[in-house]
Each structure stands twice: as structure tokens, then as C-alpha cells.
Enzyme design. Structure first.
Site, short mmCIF file in Angstrom:
data_model
loop_
_atom_site.label_atom_id
_atom_site.label_comp_id
_atom_site.label_asym_id
_atom_site.label_seq_id
_atom_site.Cartn_x
_atom_site.Cartn_y
_atom_site.Cartn_z
CE LYS A 10 -2.14 -0.05 3.95
NZ LYS A 10 -1.61 1.01 4.79
NE ARG A 85 -5.28 0.45 9.19
CZ ARG A 85 -4.02 0.72 8.82
NH1 ARG A 85 -3.73 1.78 8.08
NH2 ARG A 85 -3.07 -0.07 9.20
NE ARG A 125 6.56 -3.06 6.80
CZ ARG A 125 5.27 -2.73 6.69
NH1 ARG A 125 4.82 -2.24 5.55
NH2 ARG A 125 4.42 -2.91 7.68
NE ARG A 131 5.59 -0.22 10.35
CZ ARG A 131 4.53 -0.09 9.57
NH1 ARG A 131 4.66 0.40 8.34
NH2 ARG A 131 3.33 -0.42 10.00
NE ARG A 142 0.67 -3.76 11.55
CZ ARG A 142 1.76 -3.82 10.77
NH1 ARG A 142 2.77 -4.60 11.08
NH2 ARG A 142 1.80 -3.11 9.68
P1 AMP Z 1 0.12 1.41 8.53
O1 AMP Z 1 1.42 2.14 8.37
O2 AMP Z 1 -0.95 1.87 7.59
O3 AMP Z 1 0.28 -0.08 8.53
O4 AMP Z 1 -0.42 1.81 9.99
C1 AMP Z 1 0.33 1.50 11.15
C2 AMP Z 1 -0.54 1.60 12.39
O5 AMP Z 1 -1.02 2.95 12.54
C3 AMP Z 1 -1.77 0.73 12.41
O6 AMP Z 1 -1.50 -0.60 12.84
C4 AMP Z 1 -2.64 1.48 13.44
O7 AMP Z 1 -2.18 1.27 14.75
C5 AMP Z 1 -2.35 2.93 13.08
N1 AMP Z 1 -3.26 3.45 12.03
C6 AMP Z 1 -2.91 3.86 10.77
N2 AMP Z 1 -3.98 4.31 10.11
C7 AMP Z 1 -5.04 4.21 10.95
C8 AMP Z 1 -6.42 4.51 10.83
N3 AMP Z 1 -6.96 5.03 9.71
N4 AMP Z 1 -7.22 4.26 11.90
C9 AMP Z 1 -6.71 3.77 13.05
N5 AMP Z 1 -5.42 3.45 13.23
C10 AMP Z 1 -4.57 3.68 12.19
#
Ligand code: AMP
Length: 191
Positions: A10, A85, A125, A131, A142
Site C-alpha cells: 500500500k 480503515r 520488512r 518497525r 494486524r
Molecule cells: P500502517 O502504516 O498503515 O500499517 O499503519 C500503522 C498503524 O497505525 C496501524 O496498525 C494502526 O495502529 C495505526 N493506524 C494507521 N492508520 C489508521 C487509521 N486510519 N485508523 C486507526 N489506526 C490507524
């Protein structure tokens, strides 16, 4: 807007699309990680959620993202990466969008990748980026959260004919070409 499970590519595709179309790349995950790294008030609140792989509460996300989205609209548009999300985020974003000209969604790109491949990519990753939320246990969580909270949200957009399914289990450039062809098709049709 991009919807995909963790590890589907993504962030990579969103960045390429923002360069290709000359529009902003708004990644909710990146914004949250920056807040955490800078220990801001919001960063301190969200740090535990992000580390556990839980979603940050909807009110906070909406508060954090509304201003950057409105700013991006003024400069030609945006690629949304990681937001909305949940169904509630989608509904609230829709309410905001309905009241502001030029903000409506044109396409929802749903990247599909099998669970085993996602797992494999996330572990790679973890080695490369380190991370906190790319550990085995958090990765599994997740992926579950995606299935229970985010996947059901797709129906909201499917009803409006916006969802485009893309096979994410191909080389990066092939995935990108498929997305661009689909998005340009949408624009040409004027949908
Ligand atoms: P990502 O980088 O998109 O995988 O997001 C990493 C983490 O950020 C997720 O596991 C959530 O803890 C938080 N997060 C990112 N976007 C959202 C969202 N739209 N709503 C809630 N939590 C989010």
C-alpha cells in the site's frame, strides 16, 4: 484511496501514484509514526495502539487527518493510504466530503495478496525497517484487525461502485501499471 492488508504494498504504491499524478500522499501510518517519534501530545496517546497493532480511536484519526486532507484538496488532490480503515471512519469522511466541493473519492483501490505472502513480506520488512509493529505476534494481530475492522468497510464503497480489486501479488511495477490503467479507466468513464 488504497485499502490493503499490512504488507500488501500500500505505502509503496501510494507513493508511486502520488508522484505519477502529482498529488499529495497522505499516509495515516506515517503521520502517526512521526507524531510518536516527535513525542507530541497525540504521539504519546497513540504510541501504545500502534505498537500493539491496534487501531487508533476513530475520533483521533479524524482529528489528525482532516486538516492535511483539506490542504491537499487545495493543491489538486490526494492519495489516501491507510485511511479510512473502519466503517465509522468511512462514514464520517463521507459526511465531511459531502460538505466540501472537490473532495469526493474517485476510486478505492483494494490490493489483494494471500496471507502467507503478506506474512513473508512483513518479516522481510521487519529486517529492513525495524518497525516496532512488524514482530511475528503483532503482524498476526494486524492481519486479524484488517479482517475484522477494515475489510467489512469495503462493502460501503462497493455499494457506490468505487472498489477496484487489484492483484497485489505481482512485481511492484506490474501492480502499479494495473492500478494506473484502472484509475485512468475510471476517469475516462467520468465515474
Ligand atoms: P500502517 O502504516 O498503515 O500499517 O499503519 C500503522 C498503524 O497505525 C496501524 O496498525 C494502526 O495502529 C495505526 N493506524 C494507521 N492508520 C489508521 C487509521 N486510519 N485508523 C486507526 N489506526 C490507524
Amino acid at each position: 484511496m488504497l485499502v490493503a492488508p499490512p504488507g500488501a504494498g500500500k505505502g509503496t504504491q501510494a507513493e508511486m501514484l502520488s508522484v505519477h499524478y502529482g498529488i499529495a500522499h497522505l499516509s495515516s501510518g506515517d503521520i502517526l509514526r512521526r507524531e510518536v517519534a516527535a513525542s507530541t501530545k497525540i504521539g504519546l496517546i497513540v504510541a501504545d495502539y500502534v505498537q500493539r497493532g491496534d487501531l487508533v480511536p476513530d475520533e483521533l484519526i479524524l482529528e489528525i487527518l482532516t486538516a492535511p486532507i483539506l490542504e491537499a484538496v487545495k493543491h489538486g488532490g490526494y492519495v489516501l493510504d491507510g485511511f479510512p480503515r473502519t466503517l465509522r471512519q468511512a462514514e464520517e469522511a463521507y459526511q465531511v466530503a459531502a460538505s466540501i466541493e472537490g473532495i469526493e473519492l474517485q476510486a478505492v483501490i483494494h490490493l489483494e495478496v494471500g496471507r502467507e505472502e503478506l506474512h513473508r513480506r512483513l518479516l522481510v520488512r521487519a529486517q529492513l525497517e525495524g518497525r516496532d509493529d512488524d514482530t511475528e505476534a503483532v503482524i498476526a494481530h494486524r492481519l486479524e484487525v484488517f479482517g475484522s475492522e477494515t475489510e467489512p468497510m469495503l462493502a460501503f464503497y462497493a455499494k457506490r461502485g468505487l472498489v477496484i480489486d487489484i492483484n497485489g501479488d505481482q512485481p511492484v511495477d506490474r501492480v502499479f501499471a494495473s492500478i494506473v490503467a484502472a484509475v485512468d479507466g475510471v476517469n475516462v468513464d467520468g465515474r
